[in-house]
Scaffold this motif. Structure first.
Motif: not given
Ligand SMILES: C[S@@+](CC[C@H](N)C(=O)[O-])C[C@H]1O[C@@H](n2cnc3c(N)ncnc32)[C@H](O)[C@@H]1O
Length: 236
Positions: A17-24
């Protein structure tokens, strides 16, 4: 920076939902903050008198007061033994039940002090430490949240992404260690099984073979860091 109020177990949905997937990177800093411990009104500490609360998230409903005043003695004993690793769990549970209603952290600490013979009090920690830890973990389902959070982090990371965890006691560190061990293996069938039926494939590469501990300088500057253990793994 995006700040989201949510639980470790909700990491997957929050990241999407917060737009940080996939994450580093996913960094977990488990446990309590100093702000929470030092605020008597949160009820986490036996050092100051306050309400028997212990909720990390004030929006949640289960409090320590509900557990000590409503759960049966056997369940309180299980919580103190399993989450507090308290060997006087049964006797403390009996004393808690006998002294109901308990309203404050002081009431709880006094029940523990009365339950454990003075000669058996630990020298290195407060006699109530394990009881408070056990109740806190139960109130916040801390171990369940860590298990779900680790799984969600694995799904949220991109290949080559890393997850790092900072644990503050052995129960947390044990969960992370076993998760990393399982997810860094292909077959996880029982060793005596002749043919693999699990179909499991390694999803993580362990970066820290041994947990990273704080330096003496760091502990001198921040004594609360003394029990911190950092572990890192990379998604394959
Ligand atoms: C050790 S503190 C983090 C301290 C922070 N890194 C700092 O430097 O101030 C851990 C934080 O995680 C929060 N926490 C614990 N369990 C959680 C969970 N299941 N979901 C979300 N937050 C949680 C606690 O409320 C606490 O604020």
């Amino acid at each position: 920076m995006v700040v989201v109020h949510g639980r470790f177990s909700e990491l997957g949905a929050i990241a999407t939902e917060s737009g940080f997937s996939p994450a580093d990177l996913v960094l977990f800093d488990f446990g309590l903050s100093s702000t929470q411990i030092d605020d008597p009104s949160r009820g986490f500490s036996f050092r100051a008198d306050g309400p028997l609360d212990m909720r990390m998230d004030p929006d949640s409903t289960l409090t320590a007061a509900k557990i000590v005043n409503e759960y049966d003695s056997a369940e309180i004993e299980r919580i103190l033994r399993q989450y507090g690793e308290e060997r006087w769990a049964r006797r403390i549970a009996e004393f808690i039940v006998a002294r109901r209603p308990l309203r404050t952290t002081r009431d709880l600490a006094q029940a523990v002090e009365a339950a454990i013979p003075r000669r058996a009090w630990p020298r290195d920690i407060n006699v109530a430490t394990r009881t408070f830890q056990g109740l806190r973990i139960a109130v916040n389902d801390e171990l369940g949240e860590i298990e779900q959070g680790l799984r969600a982090a694995l799904l949220t990371l991109k290949p080559g992404g890393r997850m790092a965890t900072i644990s503050f006691h052995s129960l947390e560190d044990r969960l992370v260690k076993s998760f990393f061990n399982v997810e860094s293996k292909d077959c996880i069938c029982p060793p005596q099984q002749p043919v693999c039926t699990c179909g499991h494939r390694a999803a993580l590469r362990i970066v820290t073979r041994h947990p990273v501990r704080p330096s003496d300088q760091e502990v001198a500057a921040n004594p609360r860091a003394r029990s911190a253990r950092l572990r890192v793994a990379e998604k394959i």
